[in-house]
Design an enzyme around this catalytic site. Sequence first.
Site, PDB file in Angstrom:
ATOM      1  N   ARG A 212       0.847  -1.187   0.000  1.00  0.00           N
ATOM      2  CA  ARG A 212       0.000   0.000   0.000  1.00  0.00           C
ATOM      3  C   ARG A 212       0.887   1.242   0.000  1.00  0.00           C
ATOM      4  O   ARG A 212       2.059   1.194   0.369  1.00  0.00           O
ATOM      5  CB  ARG A 212      -0.922   0.008   1.219  1.00  0.00           C
ATOM      6  CG  ARG A 212      -1.868  -1.187   1.285  1.00  0.00           C
ATOM      7  CD  ARG A 212      -2.679  -1.178   2.572  1.00  0.00           C
ATOM      8  NE  ARG A 212      -3.615  -2.285   2.634  1.00  0.00           N
ATOM      9  CZ  ARG A 212      -3.338  -3.488   3.122  1.00  0.00           C
ATOM     10  NH1 ARG A 212      -2.122  -3.726   3.621  1.00  0.00           N
ATOM     11  NH2 ARG A 212      -4.239  -4.450   3.144  1.00  0.00           N
TER      12      ARG A 212
ATOM     13  N   LYS B 163      -2.115  -2.907   7.461  1.00  0.00           N
ATOM     14  CA  LYS B 163      -3.530  -2.785   7.777  1.00  0.00           C
ATOM     15  C   LYS B 163      -3.938  -3.907   8.724  1.00  0.00           C
ATOM     16  O   LYS B 163      -3.618  -5.064   8.515  1.00  0.00           O
ATOM     17  CB  LYS B 163      -4.356  -2.858   6.489  1.00  0.00           C
ATOM     18  CG  LYS B 163      -5.812  -2.456   6.666  1.00  0.00           C
ATOM     19  CD  LYS B 163      -6.506  -2.362   5.322  1.00  0.00           C
ATOM     20  CE  LYS B 163      -7.942  -1.909   5.487  1.00  0.00           C
ATOM     21  NZ  LYS B 163      -8.641  -1.780   4.177  1.00  0.00           N
TER      22      LYS B 163
ATOM     23  N   HIS C 194      -2.990   3.196  -5.596  1.00  0.00           N
ATOM     24  CA  HIS C 194      -3.582   1.900  -5.279  1.00  0.00           C
ATOM     25  C   HIS C 194      -3.841   1.077  -6.539  1.00  0.00           C
ATOM     26  O   HIS C 194      -3.918  -0.146  -6.475  1.00  0.00           O
ATOM     27  CB  HIS C 194      -4.880   2.093  -4.501  1.00  0.00           C
ATOM     28  CG  HIS C 194      -5.127   1.034  -3.478  1.00  0.00           C
ATOM     29  ND1 HIS C 194      -4.304   0.833  -2.380  1.00  0.00           N
ATOM     30  CD2 HIS C 194      -6.093   0.074  -3.393  1.00  0.00           C
ATOM     31  CE1 HIS C 194      -4.763  -0.180  -1.662  1.00  0.00           C
ATOM     32  NE2 HIS C 194      -5.837  -0.658  -2.251  1.00  0.00           N
TER      33      HIS C 194
ATOM     34  N   ARG D 224      -1.144  -1.391  -7.008  1.00  0.00           N
ATOM     35  CA  ARG D 224      -1.312  -2.570  -6.145  1.00  0.00           C
ATOM     36  C   ARG D 224      -2.328  -3.531  -6.763  1.00  0.00           C
ATOM     37  O   ARG D 224      -2.115  -4.748  -6.776  1.00  0.00           O
ATOM     38  CB  ARG D 224      -1.750  -2.113  -4.756  1.00  0.00           C
ATOM     39  CG  ARG D 224      -2.118  -3.220  -3.780  1.00  0.00           C
ATOM     40  CD  ARG D 224      -2.397  -2.600  -2.415  1.00  0.00           C
ATOM     41  NE  ARG D 224      -3.216  -3.439  -1.557  1.00  0.00           N
ATOM     42  CZ  ARG D 224      -2.739  -4.342  -0.697  1.00  0.00           C
ATOM     43  NH1 ARG D 224      -1.440  -4.537  -0.618  1.00  0.00           N
ATOM     44  NH2 ARG D 224      -3.553  -5.033   0.069  1.00  0.00           N
TER      45      ARG D 224
ATOM     46  N   HIS E  80      -4.100  -9.488   2.945  1.00  0.00           N
ATOM     47  CA  HIS E  80      -5.549  -9.586   3.122  1.00  0.00           C
ATOM     48  C   HIS E  80      -5.876 -10.573   4.233  1.00  0.00           C
ATOM     49  O   HIS E  80      -5.304 -11.660   4.296  1.00  0.00           O
ATOM     50  CB  HIS E  80      -6.223 -10.052   1.829  1.00  0.00           C
ATOM     51  CG  HIS E  80      -6.275  -9.002   0.772  1.00  0.00           C
ATOM     52  ND1 HIS E  80      -6.498  -9.291  -0.553  1.00  0.00           N
ATOM     53  CD2 HIS E  80      -6.129  -7.638   0.838  1.00  0.00           C
ATOM     54  CE1 HIS E  80      -6.496  -8.161  -1.261  1.00  0.00           C
ATOM     55  NE2 HIS E  80      -6.273  -7.161  -0.429  1.00  0.00           N
TER      56      HIS E  80
ATOM     57  N   TYR F 131      -9.902  -9.964  -7.583  1.00  0.00           N
ATOM     58  CA  TYR F 131      -9.004  -9.826  -8.726  1.00  0.00           C
ATOM     59  C   TYR F 131      -9.211 -10.917  -9.769  1.00  0.00           C
ATOM     60  O   TYR F 131      -8.781 -10.765 -10.905  1.00  0.00           O
ATOM     61  CB  TYR F 131      -7.549  -9.823  -8.246  1.00  0.00           C
ATOM     62  CG  TYR F 131      -7.248  -8.659  -7.337  1.00  0.00           C
ATOM     63  CD1 TYR F 131      -7.224  -7.358  -7.824  1.00  0.00           C
ATOM     64  CD2 TYR F 131      -7.019  -8.843  -5.971  1.00  0.00           C
ATOM     65  CE1 TYR F 131      -6.975  -6.282  -6.990  1.00  0.00           C
ATOM     66  CE2 TYR F 131      -6.763  -7.768  -5.136  1.00  0.00           C
ATOM     67  CZ  TYR F 131      -6.759  -6.495  -5.650  1.00  0.00           C
ATOM     68  OH  TYR F 131      -6.525  -5.436  -4.823  1.00  0.00           O
TER      69      TYR F 131
END
Length: 324
Positions: free
Chosen positions: A140, A165, A271, A274, A297, A306
């Site tokens: 990120r 995150k 982003h 990414r 994630h 994706y």
Amino acid sequence: MVGAARAPRLLDEVRRVLRVKRYSMRTEHAYVGWIRRFVLANGKRHPRDMGAAEVEAFLSTLAVQGGVSPNTQNQALSALLFLYRQVLGVELPWLDGVVRAKRPQRVPTVLSREEVARVLAQMDGRPWLLASLLYGTGMRLMEVLRLRVKDVDFDRGEITVRDGKGGKDRHTMLPRKLVEPLRREIERATQMHAHDLAEGFGAVWLPHALARKYPGAAREPGWQYVFPSARRSRDPRDGTERRHHFDDAILSRSLKRACRQAGILKPVSAHTLRHSFATHLLEAGQDIRTVQELLGHKDVATTQIYTHVLNRGGLAVVSPLDRQ
């Protein structure tokens, strides 16, 4: 005038608690902004004189009349919960009456490999290296900007992402093409740090309680930012003059200019690189669980988005026209 005089004192206390709890400056600006809007929306009444009903009404208005996104509404909710729980010591009941903003089903914008190459060809210097890291590692934006020297392992060919995150650490690859540019960048950062030390500065900001646990770490070369800012500035949290990390606004402007020069008409942000990283790995046959770990994630369902943007047409299905 009484209500107008109260608000600054309240916001000062909010800032103080946020800084004690080591929240980032971005979060501080966002939370203070939402709390100010909440107070103004209720006739400058003090939040102690309000409660769940006013919070529910404010959040519902954001969704119904303001048309804000779910993420924006959740940020406003987090700010108000922080205000009541952490600043005022009031526990609000569960907010069942809030009208939730609808989360639209959107697939992320993704650049093709050729488009990425065209964009990067229009960039140079530190913006080029930052953009290349975003695409080459899947990190990120703030993870790249806050990267510390000690977390780049040239021998193992990997980068450690600290406090990503959800507060998690993870590893991602170090692209071979970026080894030498990164070595040069770290050498530059080390020289800047030595110069700061010679002038009586050189203590970088440390997250959470690390500054107390390791009082000398802030001046060590390994803890310095890989991408330090060009000049020192005063930290608004404690007034200390120190060197912050590279300004994300500079990268954003450089990326937009590169897209324009490359003839890219898609809406592109940091982003997007990414998103492109994840999509291109899956296109190459990489296991989705590995991609999930590289992206950080929590749930593989987040990574599965994706699979819907792979370069195989609508819904990744071959058109019957192309089978004739």
